[in-house]
Motif scaffolding. Structure first.
Motif, PDB file in Angstrom:
ATOM      1  N   MET A 151      20.900 -11.784 -18.890  1.00 25.06           N
ATOM      2  CA  MET A 151      20.172 -10.624 -19.012  1.00 25.06           C
ATOM      3  C   MET A 151      18.645 -10.369 -19.221  1.00 25.06           C
ATOM      4  N   LEU A 152      18.231  -9.191 -18.707  1.00 21.60           N
ATOM      5  CA  LEU A 152      16.882  -8.843 -19.093  1.00 21.60           C
ATOM      6  C   LEU A 152      16.985  -8.074 -20.386  1.00 21.60           C
ATOM      7  N   VAL A 153      16.910  -8.903 -21.427  1.00 16.87           N
ATOM      8  CA  VAL A 153      17.208  -8.486 -22.753  1.00 16.87           C
ATOM      9  C   VAL A 153      16.198  -7.329 -23.439  1.00 16.87           C
ATOM     10  N   GLU A 190      11.200 -17.760 -23.370  1.00 17.59           N
ATOM     11  CA  GLU A 190      12.242 -18.915 -23.840  1.00 17.59           C
ATOM     12  C   GLU A 190      13.426 -18.441 -23.693  1.00 17.59           C
ATOM     13  N   PRO A 191      14.506 -19.537 -23.340  1.00 15.50           N
ATOM     14  CA  PRO A 191      16.001 -19.032 -22.908  1.00 15.50           C
ATOM     15  C   PRO A 191      16.492 -18.269 -24.138  1.00 15.50           C
ATOM     16  N   MET A 192      17.451 -17.376 -23.950  1.00 13.73           N
ATOM     17  CA  MET A 192      18.214 -16.710 -24.980  1.00 13.73           C
ATOM     18  C   MET A 192      19.548 -17.191 -25.086  1.00 13.73           C
ATOM     19  N   PRO A 193      19.841 -18.232 -25.457  1.00  7.93           N
ATOM     20  CA  PRO A 193      21.563 -18.781 -25.483  1.00  7.93           C
ATOM     21  C   PRO A 193      22.234 -17.856 -26.122  1.00  7.93           C
ATOM     22  N   ARG A 194      23.432 -17.434 -25.740  1.00  6.54           N
ATOM     23  CA  ARG A 194      24.508 -16.586 -26.567  1.00  6.54           C
ATOM     24  C   ARG A 194      24.622 -17.613 -27.766  1.00  6.54           C
ATOM     25  N   VAL A 195      24.648 -16.744 -29.096  1.00  8.33           N
ATOM     26  CA  VAL A 195      24.862 -17.290 -30.359  1.00  8.33           C
ATOM     27  C   VAL A 195      26.090 -18.258 -30.427  1.00  8.33           C
ATOM     28  N   THR A 196      27.198 -17.628 -29.644  1.00  9.68           N
ATOM     29  CA  THR A 196      28.647 -18.456 -29.647  1.00  9.68           C
ATOM     30  C   THR A 196      28.305 -19.844 -28.873  1.00  9.68           C
ATOM     31  N   ASP A 197      27.332 -19.977 -28.219  1.00  8.92           N
ATOM     32  CA  ASP A 197      27.146 -21.310 -27.335  1.00  8.92           C
ATOM     33  C   ASP A 197      26.537 -22.268 -28.218  1.00  8.92           C
ATOM     34  N   TYR A 250      21.511  -6.190 -25.878  1.00  7.60           N
ATOM     35  CA  TYR A 250      21.663  -5.076 -24.638  1.00  7.60           C
ATOM     36  C   TYR A 250      20.626  -5.290 -23.847  1.00  7.60           C
ATOM     37  N   GLY A 251      20.945  -4.736 -22.515  1.00  5.07           N
ATOM     38  CA  GLY A 251      19.957  -4.949 -21.368  1.00  5.07           C
ATOM     39  C   GLY A 251      20.390  -4.879 -20.262  1.00  5.07           C
ATOM     40  N   ALA A 252      19.560  -5.314 -19.088  1.00  9.39           N
ATOM     41  CA  ALA A 252      20.170  -5.075 -17.667  1.00  9.39           C
ATOM     42  C   ALA A 252      20.681  -6.241 -17.093  1.00  9.39           C
ATOM     43  N   VAL A 253      21.814  -6.232 -16.507  1.00 13.04           N
ATOM     44  CA  VAL A 253      22.339  -7.465 -15.883  1.00 13.04           C
ATOM     45  C   VAL A 253      22.577  -7.099 -14.489  1.00 13.04           C
ATOM     46  N   GLU A 254      22.566  -8.229 -13.419  1.00 15.61           N
ATOM     47  CA  GLU A 254      22.679  -7.865 -12.209  1.00 15.61           C
ATOM     48  C   GLU A 254      24.107  -7.686 -11.731  1.00 15.61           C
ATOM     49  N   VAL A 255      24.351  -6.863 -10.937  1.00 18.01           N
ATOM     50  CA  VAL A 255      25.736  -6.789 -10.336  1.00 18.01           C
ATOM     51  C   VAL A 255      25.788  -7.327  -8.818  1.00 18.01           C
ATOM     52  N   GLU A 256      26.592  -8.216  -8.586  1.00 23.14           N
ATOM     53  CA  GLU A 256      26.798  -8.972  -7.571  1.00 23.14           C
ATOM     54  C   GLU A 256      28.084  -8.671  -6.764  1.00 23.14           C
ATOM     55  N   GLU A 291       7.848  -6.686 -16.792  1.00 22.69           N
ATOM     56  CA  GLU A 291       6.935  -7.273 -17.907  1.00 22.69           C
ATOM     57  C   GLU A 291       6.587  -6.338 -18.772  1.00 22.69           C
ATOM     58  N   ASP A 292       6.399  -4.933 -18.490  1.00 25.41           N
ATOM     59  CA  ASP A 292       6.303  -4.163 -19.651  1.00 25.41           C
ATOM     60  C   ASP A 292       7.522  -3.921 -20.540  1.00 25.41           C
ATOM     61  N   LEU A 293       8.613  -4.041 -20.076  1.00 26.05           N
ATOM     62  CA  LEU A 293       9.735  -4.136 -20.971  1.00 26.05           C
ATOM     63  C   LEU A 293       9.940  -5.297 -21.740  1.00 26.05           C
ATOM     64  N   LYS A 294       9.559  -6.292 -21.172  1.00 27.22           N
ATOM     65  CA  LYS A 294       9.625  -7.700 -22.006  1.00 27.22           C
ATOM     66  C   LYS A 294       8.387  -7.524 -23.111  1.00 27.22           C
TER      67      LYS A 294
END
Lengths: 374, 138
Positions: free
Chosen positions: A99-101, A152-159, A231-237, B117-120
């Protein structure tokens, strides 16, 4: 017996015309644009998309405008609209880990990789009305403060706890295992977790909130901690058959909640932390949290727990979570029931006649008895 | 295709116009709006479940020179789907690929990167820096 009665067409037509006028309100006030609704009432829009079960901000904004801000009516309009479109297929499962958090918090770990990002939140506000917003123009909005993000990566807490076996692992089914779809087959019980999660994701926020609250107050045993909310944006494939590969359709915004519950263990299963999961369209955090708590409560059977509360009753929860069905059944009571009621009227009249006759007979009998005794 | 799908209809139209006269093409599949059921995973990594639907518009075109281009984009923007399909077809044509990369893909990717980048940066400013209060009893 049903008796066909006609009439009211003209009244209905005129009522709808009147509604159009009332919806618009004072024409001296500018009409709302869909962009205004989508941009400035984003959380209402998200709620309508979630409960309407269709992610399309402009459609949800239109539905809100048409429904005069009645969000359940708006979700109803969205559900009706979606039936007019063909279904292309199913997406690849979204990856919330990528996610783009915009917001990410944990109530269980202070210093977690990636950190606590508050993002745009009502939390910590004093809930005081801001009369500056009541002024005609908002004026200049101060540009938000910026800071160089640490990539830095943002692992899910549950992991994080997973390594120690302290945290229950996610259930994994075979890749080609069928996934239940409530929009394709009617609800039947028992319902597996895939169907339950779909039902909760489109369920009424208020209903889920109350159920989650009931589980905290003692109706059902849960000791939840917010492992993580993001919360944030996720890609839909989507796998396009004719192309032979998965294409990106764009991004949607979702809120994910991982609720962590202490579990004392049973003969079958060792003590550990178990999990409830919430995933909803848009920034609808309250519902994501409630959903994760209800999801956990509904897992009582698989974890060998006792069923003691309404929140654990799959049939009760799933049959009453859908506000479109609920409002349909409750509001249908407004429609003419003249013949039904006429029959009830006759029945109640007859019962009253019998009741009074019986009482009179009883009184007479006791009077006679009294006289005989004297 | 993912850059085109992620672009706003306005930005894509601007990029399309930059290409000058549109090439001759035939419509293989008219822009069509439908639904895709989005799936999530239980707990984030587990078995899939159906979350809810999204609106999607798709389109397929074929250039006179034979290359077919297709598009899938979230939303109900028929013009965007058509333009994305034409751009996709042009990208398949060796002579046009570089032009498409520099005049369409790169600028659209840049708009997206800038927005991300702005959002981050704005989000990073809301990161909590914890500090421990010094105990006063020593």
């Amino acid at each position: 017996m049903y008796v066909a009665v006609k009439g009211g067409e003209k009244a209905i037509r005129n009522a709808h015309q009147l509604l159009t006028k009332r919806r618009r309100g004072d024409t001296g006030v500018p009409a709302l644009t869909l962009d205004q609704i989508a941009e400035q009432l984003a959380i209402s829009v998200a709620r309508v998309m979630g409960e309407g079960s269709l992610y399309d901000e402009q459609l949800a904004a239109l539905a809100i405008k048409q429904a005069r801000g009645d969000l359940i009516e708006a979700a109803f309009l969205i559900r009706a609209y979606r039936t007019t479109l063909p279904r292309f297929g199913y997406s690849q499962p979204i990856d919330t880990g990528k996610m783009l958090v915009e917001r990410r918090i944990s109530a269980t770990y202070k210093d977690l990789p990636g950190g606590q990002l508050l993002g745009p939140t009502f939390d910590y506000s004093h809930r005081l009305l801001d009369f500056a917003l009541a002024a005609e123009a908002d004026g200049e909005i101060e540009a938000p403060v910026r800071r160089t993000p640490i990539d830095e990566p943002m692992p899910r807490v549950t992991d994080l706890l997973d390594d120690e076996g302290l945290m229950e692992a996610d259930p994994v089914s075979a890749e080609d295992a069928p996934v239940g779809d409530l929009t394709r087959e009617p609800l039947s019980f028992p319902a597996d977790r895939d169907l339950r999660l779909q039902n909760l994701a489109r369920g009424d926020e208020g209903f889920l909130l109350s159920l989650a609250y009931s589980s905290q107050r003692g109706y059902g045993r849960t000791h939840p901690f917010t492992g993580e909310i993001r919360y944030g944006a996720v890609e839909v494939e989507f796998f396009a058959e004719e192309l032979g590969f998965a294409v990106s359709l764009g991004t949607i915004k979702v809120t994910e909640c991982q609720m962590v519950n202490q579990f004392q263990g049973t003969a079958k299963s060792s003590p550990k932390f178990t999990r409830g999961y919430g995933l909803v369209f848009g920034q609808v955090e309250r519902k994501a949290m409630a959903m994760s708590m209800v999801d956990r409560a509904l897992r009582w059977e698989e974890l060998g727990e006792e069923q003691v509360a309404p929140v654990q009753d799959t049939e009760f929860v799933m049959s009453h979570s859908d506000n479109i069905q609920a409002t349909g059944f409750v509001e249908h009571l407004k429609l003419p029931h003249y013949v039904d009621f006429q029959a009830e009227l006759e029945l109640v009249r007859r019962m009253r006649g019998e009741w009074f006759a019986a009482r009179e007979a009883e009184e007479k009998a006791s009077r006679n008895q009294k006289e005989a005794a004297e | 295709m993912s850059v085109l799908a992620a672009a706003s209809p306005e930005d894509l139209a601007t990029a399309y116009d930059r290409l000058g006269t549109p090439p001759a093409y035939e419509m293989v599949r008219q822009p069509e709006t439908g639904l895709v059921m989005v799936r999530g995973r239980m707990g984030g990594t587990g078995s899939p479940f159906n979350l809810g639907e999204v609106t999607v518009t798709r389109c397929v075109v074929r250039l006179e020179s034979g290359e077919a281009g297709s598009s899938y984009c979230l939303g109900r923007h028929k013009q965007k789907a058509l333009q994305a399909a034409v751009i996709d077809a042009l990208w398949q044509r060796a002579d046009d690929r570089e032009r498409i990369e520099t005049e369409v893909v790169a600028p659209l990717a840049e708009i997206r990167t800038k927005a991300d980048e702005d959002l981050k940066a704005e989000t990073a400013a809301t990161k909590v820096d914890f500090f421990t209060m010094v105990r006063g009893d020593n």
